[in-house]
Design a protein around this motif. Structure first.
Motif, short mmCIF file in Angstrom:
data_model
loop_
_atom_site.label_atom_id
_atom_site.label_comp_id
_atom_site.label_asym_id
_atom_site.label_seq_id
_atom_site.Cartn_x
_atom_site.Cartn_y
_atom_site.Cartn_z
N UNK A 192 0.76 -1.08 -0.11
CA UNK A 192 -0.07 -0.03 -0.03
C UNK A 192 0.67 0.69 -0.09
N UNK A 193 0.40 2.35 -0.45
CA UNK A 193 1.40 2.88 -0.56
C UNK A 193 0.77 4.11 0.08
N UNK A 194 -0.63 4.87 -0.76
CA UNK A 194 -1.68 6.44 0.04
C UNK A 194 -3.11 5.53 -0.62
N UNK A 195 -4.17 5.47 0.40
CA UNK A 195 -5.13 5.48 0.21
C UNK A 195 -5.04 4.19 -0.90
N UNK A 196 -6.28 4.05 -2.19
CA UNK A 196 -6.27 3.02 -2.73
C UNK A 196 -4.81 2.96 -3.42
N UNK A 197 -4.37 3.43 -3.75
CA UNK A 197 -2.98 3.48 -4.52
C UNK A 197 -1.85 2.29 -3.75
N UNK A 198 -1.61 1.35 -4.76
CA UNK A 198 -0.52 0.17 -4.44
C UNK A 198 0.65 0.39 -5.50
N UNK A 199 0.70 0.14 -5.04
CA UNK A 199 2.88 -0.17 -5.39
C UNK A 199 2.95 -1.35 -6.04
N UNK A 200 3.34 -2.12 -7.00
CA UNK A 200 4.33 -3.65 -7.11
C UNK A 200 5.51 -3.85 -6.32
N UNK A 201 6.04 -4.30 -5.71
CA UNK A 201 7.19 -4.85 -5.07
C UNK A 201 8.24 -5.35 -6.27
N UNK A 202 7.63 -5.93 -6.94
CA UNK A 202 8.49 -5.68 -8.19
C UNK A 202 9.02 -5.11 -8.71
N UNK A 203 8.52 -3.76 -9.08
CA UNK A 203 9.02 -2.56 -9.19
C UNK A 203 9.48 -2.33 -8.51
N UNK A 204 10.16 -2.04 -7.50
CA UNK A 204 10.87 -1.54 -6.30
C UNK A 204 11.97 -2.10 -6.13
N UNK A 205 11.48 -3.39 -6.53
CA UNK A 205 13.44 -4.28 -6.92
C UNK A 205 13.70 -3.84 -8.18
N UNK A 206 13.18 -3.68 -9.49
CA UNK A 206 13.41 -3.08 -10.56
C UNK A 206 14.27 -1.94 -9.82
N UNK A 207 13.65 -0.94 -9.23
CA UNK A 207 14.72 0.99 -9.29
C UNK A 207 15.80 0.66 -8.39
N UNK A 208 15.56 -0.75 -7.17
CA UNK A 208 16.44 -1.26 -6.43
C UNK A 208 17.88 -1.67 -7.83
N UNK A 209 17.41 -2.66 -7.86
CA UNK A 209 18.23 -3.25 -8.91
C UNK A 209 19.55 -2.23 -9.90
N UNK A 210 18.75 -1.83 -10.49
CA UNK A 210 19.03 -0.35 -11.63
C UNK A 210 20.14 0.14 -10.98
N UNK A 211 19.91 1.40 -9.33
CA UNK A 211 20.86 1.47 -9.29
C UNK A 211 21.63 1.13 -8.05
N UNK A 212 21.95 -0.43 -8.07
CA UNK A 212 23.27 -1.11 -7.88
C UNK A 212 23.50 -1.10 -8.76
N UNK A 213 23.41 -0.81 -10.18
CA UNK A 213 24.34 -1.29 -11.29
C UNK A 213 24.41 -0.17 -11.66
N UNK A 214 23.92 1.13 -11.67
CA UNK A 214 24.43 2.33 -11.81
C UNK A 214 25.25 3.03 -10.76
N UNK A 215 25.49 2.32 -9.42
CA UNK A 215 26.79 2.53 -8.81
C UNK A 215 28.11 2.24 -8.60
#
Lengths: 307, 392
Positions: free
Chosen positions: A134-157
């Motif tokens: 859950x993000x806020x109100x009825x909005x939810x965010x997929x865990x996998x997309x958070x994982x994509x962000x994390x993996x991409x940031x790690x790769x950039x680093x």
């Protein structure tokens, strides 16, 4: 309040899309900037990453094992392509490179279709990363997309560390600014090129493998991303990985946020029907307008060197 | 016999012998040629492949004959490009001697090949594309659309949404002609409120922006027209965004060509059609089983309609032969043939009058994903343009 939530969500979505673009663009900008080589087949490597992922994940029954094998396989494909095709094109004019890599794009796309068929494939999402938070109100965010962000940031680093803190990175930077001088100092330029190319191929393959549970794995997926990737590296400055990162985030966020908020903001200055109409027309053009604006301000891109 | 006569006779005989060797076709009757013009390359190739395989399966079942005549299928790639398809259609009917052309998949290709095929005196039978321009005033007695009129699946979903009591829906489609047409079809019959119409880019990868809006609107249902890879992206992301609680209806989005890639994400989603793999009518189960055995995948509607198209040609040629074109045209329009849709007839505009069902995505007993006919929504559905067709 609801608007603010939606905006936050879109910002996250834009960042995630941007990170994905960065993974594909990093390899392309390295090859383009350091080797002065235009590789239209780069999008195909992204597609290949997704297909190899689909194949290995199905064969091993494990997402993680599949990812590992797909990474190794795209690295190998990159090495083989460099050795068999690209090496012969470095000293040729850009037109020849475009022709040859476009031919390669067609051959590999058709090859993928012969091997895996033209129907889109599915890659199952790992249990660990499925679901949404859950993000806020009825909005939810997929865990996998958070994982994509994390993996991409790690790769950039990791890339940042490789380029600024290691000897190989030093040679890369040196090769990008003055190739003949690096060769004159006794560095094996052709081996360096091979490594750069293979690394780029693996990054593109990684991106493809990473998105395979979210996107359709089909023979057209490489072409769609290639154009966006070129926009990213032109905005960021050709050859600059930092630029690719900034450009990718910018394109991702402008595209995603603009699609929703463009029409909403337009409504503030014109009547709703016209705003909706104009929003629809403008949304797909936004990133190209962004590119034009950046180029008129900095003709070599955000982090590009003056040529 | 003089020496000269003898030489002439000898050369004539040897010429004849040579001709017999070179042209074995002359000895037997010329086979009936059928052009099969479908998009078989590029990302949407899988649609054409289903149609091609359905047609080939029918021909195989008929022992390689149509109406008792030996038949030859000239399978040709329309490449999804109208100009190229028009050239290839011309070659099929003018130089290759095709008397029927089965195709195409896409309506822009249909517009380009309709003229070349019919002007050369061949019949055009469509296993998928049924554009409105050929259904109304522009109807053509030499064009038979065996599938459906393009707007119908959307109109049926509109009817269904009314019946299901969905008071407000969000629509989503790519921003191009076909997208507008399909949403237009839905709006023609839907009586509730359209909360928002989300028009996306053609070939869009990421639908997070649109899904965020859907989540914010919380509509009673969503209606989508997102064919091919776009639909796969959307449906997977729809499930991942936690929206599965909002019913999803669509056309040309969740079918047997995309379901292998969507799998569980598409379960329970609704669409409509005049055929489904489990439609309980005589001959259908047999067709589906044979198709799976031959090609290793569950047939999509493209395959079923192409199969029906070949069965129609077979029955018409059996009834009227190929010599008398007017008799053949009449036979095509009225003949009874074994359809996998249970019943079939042509309306005044050579478009089908048929039943439409609500279909739901299910997992079959063999593990494959497919659409399943759930309930009859409209019986004997006549398209909205048939009344304007005056050619006859």
């Amino acid at each position: 309040m609801r608007m603010a939530n939606l905006f936050l969500l879109q910002l996250l979505n834009g960042a995630q899309f941007g990170i994905l673009l960065f993974l594909v663009a990093a390899g392309l900008t390295l090859v383009f900037g350091i080797m002065d080589f235009i590789n239209l087949a780069h999008g195909v490597l992204y597609m290949l990453g997704a297909y190899l992922m689909a194949m290995f994940a199905l064969a091993t029954g494990s997402f993680w094992l599949g990812l590992l094998l797909a990474l190794g396989a795209t690295l190998a494909v990159g090495l083989v392509l460099e050795w068999a095709v690209f090496r012969r094109l470095y000293d040729r004019p850009h037109l020849d490179q475009v022709l040859a890599t476009f031919a390669l794009l067609l051959i590999l796309s058709e090859g993928v279709k012969i091997l895996w068929g033209s129907a889109p494939l599915n890659v199952a999402m790992p249990e660990l990363l499925s679901g949404s938070v859950p993000l806020a109100g009825p909005l939810r965010y997929p865990v996998y997309r958070i994982a994509i962000i994390a993996a991409g940031l790690a790769t950039a680093l990791g890339l940042w560390w490789l380029i600024t803190r290691t000897r190989a990175g030093m040679l890369l930077r040196a090769g990008a600014s003055n190739r003949p001088m690096v060769a004159a100092l006794g560095v094996d330029i052709s081996r360096l090129f091979m490594l750069v190319f293979a690394l780029g191929a693996m990054l593109a393959g990684f991106a493809g493998a990473l998105v395979s549970p979210v996107l359709s794995v089909d023979p057209g997926m490489g072409d769609q991303i290639l154009i966006l990737t070129f926009v990213v590296i032109v905005i960021g400055g050709v050859g600059s990985v930092k630029g690719a990162f900034a450009g990718a985030l910018l394109v991702g966020i402008v595209d995603t946020v603009g699609r929703i908020f463009g029409p909403i903001w337009l409504k503030l200055v014109m009547d709703p029907a016209a705003a909706a109409q104009a929003g629809r027309v403008l949304a797909p053009m936004l990133i190209y307008l962004l590119m034009a604006a950046v180029l008129s301000w900095r003709p070599n891109g955000l982090f590009g060197r003056p040529s | 016999m003089t020496d000269r006569d003898f030489r002439m006779l000898r050369s004539t005989l040897s010429a004849l012998a040579l001709a017999a060797v070179a042209l074995p076709g002359l000895a037997a009757a010329e086979p009936l040629k059928v052009g099969v013009l479908l998009t078989l390359s590029g990302p949407p190739a899988v649609l054409g492949e289903h149609a091609r395989d359905g047609a080939l399966l029918a021909l195989k079942k008929l022992g390689g004959t149509l109406g008792g005549m030996e038949a030859e299928f000239l399978v040709t790639d329309a490449e999804g490009k109208p100009d190229i398809a028009a050239q290839k259609a011309r070659r099929l009917v003018e130089s290759d001697g095709a008397e029927f052309v089965i195709g195409p998949i896409f309506s822009n290709v249909m517009a380009a090949i309709a003229g070349p095929v019919t002007e050369a005196g061949a019949f055009l039978l469509s296993p998928n594309s049924g554009p409105s321009v050929l259904a109304g005033e522009g109807c053509n007695t030499d064009i038979f659309v065996v599938s459906y009129q393009n707007d119908q699946p959307d109109q049926v979903m509109g009817e269904y949404a009314n019946g299901a009591g969905y008071g407000n829906v969000v629509l989503i489609a790519p921003n191009y002609q076909a997208g507008m047409d399909h949403l237009g079809g839905f709006k023609r019959t839907y009586e509730g409120t359209v909360t928002s119409e989300l028009l996306t880019q053609l070939g869009q990868l990421d639908y997070s922006a649109e899904l965020a809006q859907i989540a914010a609107f919380q509509p009673d249902a969503v209606y989508a027209f997102l064919p091919g890879g776009m639909g796969v992206n959307f449906v997977k992301q729809y499930a991942q965004a936690g929206l599965s609680g909002i019913p999803m209806m669509s056309s040309f989005t969740t079918d047997e060509t995309t379901l292998p890639a969507m799998q569980d994400a598409a379960l329970g989603m609704y669409s409509s059609g005049s055929w489904a793999p489990d439609l309980d009518v005589p001959g259908n189960a047999e067709f589906v089983a044979e198709f799976i055995a031959e090609y290793g995948r569950v047939p999509a509607s493209y395959a079923a309609y192409a199969y029906d198209t070949v069965m129609l040609i077979d029955a018409a040629v059996a009834a009227a032969g190929t010599e008398d074109r007017d008799a053949l045209r009449e036979a095509l329009k009225t003949v009874d043939f074994p359809t996998v849709r249970g019943k079939f007839s042509f309306g005044a505009n050579q478009f089908p009058v048929q039943d439409f069902y609500l279909t739901e995505v299910v997992q079959r007993e063999d593990g494959a994903y497919a659409t399943s006919a759930k309930e009859l929504v409209v019986a004997d559905y006549v398209d909205a343009y048939a009344g304007a067709c005056t050619a006859d």
